[in-house]
Design an enzyme around this catalytic site. Sequence first.
Site, PDB file in Angstrom:
ATOM      1  N   ASN A  54      -3.327  35.430  11.878  1.00 47.04           N
ATOM      2  CA  ASN A  54      -1.178  35.517  11.474  1.00 47.04           C
ATOM      3  C   ASN A  54      -1.296  36.020  11.544  1.00 47.04           C
ATOM      4  O   ASN A  54      -1.683  37.553  11.297  1.00 47.04           O
ATOM      5  CB  ASN A  54      -1.836  34.905   9.127  1.00 47.04           C
ATOM      6  N   LYS A 104       1.555  37.904  11.096  1.00 47.01           N
ATOM      7  CA  LYS A 104       2.643  38.160  10.304  1.00 47.01           C
ATOM      8  C   LYS A 104       3.603  38.843  10.965  1.00 47.01           C
ATOM      9  O   LYS A 104       4.353  38.009  11.794  1.00 47.01           O
ATOM     10  CB  LYS A 104       2.126  39.532   8.582  1.00 47.01           C
ATOM     11  N   HIS A 120       1.464  31.258   1.755  1.00 51.36           N
ATOM     12  CA  HIS A 120       0.133  32.765   1.193  1.00 51.36           C
ATOM     13  C   HIS A 120       0.920  33.125   0.503  1.00 51.36           C
ATOM     14  O   HIS A 120       2.061  33.348  -0.392  1.00 51.36           O
ATOM     15  CB  HIS A 120       0.732  33.268   3.064  1.00 51.36           C
ATOM     16  N   GLU A 176       1.697  36.414   0.721  1.00 50.75           N
ATOM     17  CA  GLU A 176       3.080  37.287   1.011  1.00 50.75           C
ATOM     18  C   GLU A 176       3.709  36.751   0.582  1.00 50.75           C
ATOM     19  O   GLU A 176       5.020  37.229   0.208  1.00 50.75           O
ATOM     20  CB  GLU A 176       2.901  37.703   1.803  1.00 50.75           C
ATOM     21  N   GLU A 191      -7.364  33.019   0.404  1.00 53.23           N
ATOM     22  CA  GLU A 191      -8.069  34.624   0.199  1.00 53.23           C
ATOM     23  C   GLU A 191      -7.554  35.170  -0.788  1.00 53.23           C
ATOM     24  O   GLU A 191      -6.613  35.365  -1.378  1.00 53.23           O
ATOM     25  CB  GLU A 191      -5.845  34.743   1.377  1.00 53.23           C
ATOM     26  N   GLY A 237      -5.834  43.156   4.029  1.00 52.91           N
ATOM     27  CA  GLY A 237      -5.712  43.839   4.301  1.00 52.91           C
ATOM     28  C   GLY A 237      -6.167  45.239   4.127  1.00 52.91           C
ATOM     29  O   GLY A 237      -5.144  46.294   3.958  1.00 52.91           O
ATOM     30  N   SER A 286      -9.893  40.502   5.152  1.00 57.68           N
ATOM     31  CA  SER A 286     -10.283  41.706   5.730  1.00 57.68           C
ATOM     32  C   SER A 286     -11.476  41.144   7.017  1.00 57.68           C
ATOM     33  O   SER A 286     -12.434  41.685   6.366  1.00 57.68           O
ATOM     34  CB  SER A 286     -10.727  42.327   4.566  1.00 57.68           C
TER      35      SER A 286
HETATM   36  C1  PEP Z   1      -4.051  37.067   5.933  1.00 54.21           C
HETATM   37  O1  PEP Z   1      -3.006  37.720   5.510  1.00 54.21           O
HETATM   38  O2  PEP Z   1      -3.921  35.528   6.248  1.00 54.21           O
HETATM   39  C2  PEP Z   1      -5.191  37.971   5.880  1.00 54.21           C
HETATM   40  C3  PEP Z   1      -6.367  37.230   5.936  1.00 54.21           C
HETATM   41  O3  PEP Z   1      -5.375  39.204   6.491  1.00 54.21           O
HETATM   42  P1  PEP Z   1      -5.632  40.804   6.750  1.00 54.21           P
HETATM   43  O4  PEP Z   1      -7.310  39.821   7.590  1.00 54.21           O
HETATM   44  O5  PEP Z   1      -5.259  41.458   7.395  1.00 54.21           O
HETATM   45  O6  PEP Z   1      -7.257  40.665   5.931  1.00 54.21           O
END
Ligand code: PEP
Length: 246
Positions: A8, A10, A92, A94, A162, A168, A205
């Site tokens: 992703n 973003k 998601h 976000e 998630e 992040g 992460s």
């Molecule tokens: C995400 O936002 O879907 C995600 C998993 O981000 P990150 O791997 O940067 O934590």
Amino acid sequence: MRGLAAGNWKMNGTGESLSEIKALLDAAPSPECDILICPPATLLSRMAALAEGTVLKIGGQDCHAAGSGAHTGDISAAMLVDAGASHVILGHSERRANHGETDAQVAEKITAAQAAGLTTILCVGETEAERDAGRALEVIGGQIDSSLPDDVDAARLVVAYEPVWAIGTGRTPTPDQISEVHDALRARLSDRLGTGQIRLLYGGSVKPSNAAEIFALHNVNGALVGGASLKADDFAGIIAALEAAS
Ligand code: PEP
């Protein structure tokens, strides 16, 4: 079940970032798992052109539930398909936090996206406060119940766990915490949809250094990767870990 490594991007990437896709395809030309990148909408067509004839699939990061109309700034599922997408991430955290998306809206989007032929990646996950309160499984179960429309096509569904506090941040749940959620998701989805074949991704992460430990867990069928999907070397390392676990 064949693994899925999904990236992703973003709100990251311009035309020059497409060099990472060329490097990724050089590093992992025929992996023993499926690979998907969900770039910003501005890169969809160009990335799809690069991916044509390769193993790489392309996806959107969101879509509107309506087919067309007065929705400034939004993108319909048919537009994603037209741009070369086969998948779309929906719900998601976000989108839920920054745009106030509700479970009911996510359910409408899943219906619209699947009707357009897209495979939908539904994201669920608890906040840190919800986990600290011992409510992680309850919150995730509620999201699954309310975000999945009654007419969902299980063959076009992927679910990503998630935890919001792991996205992040460089923090990840313990293997036991991931297993607890994934086992609960597997049971709930089997009850609701009558199949144990929904791919369950972990996201939050994931990086080359922790991927093998996560992919070794039962009921983890791949990852949804944010930051580490932006660099071909890092994403290729995660793909290699998933191949090794298959
Ligand atoms: C995400 O936002 O879907 C995600 C998993 O981000 P990150 O791997 O940067 O934590």
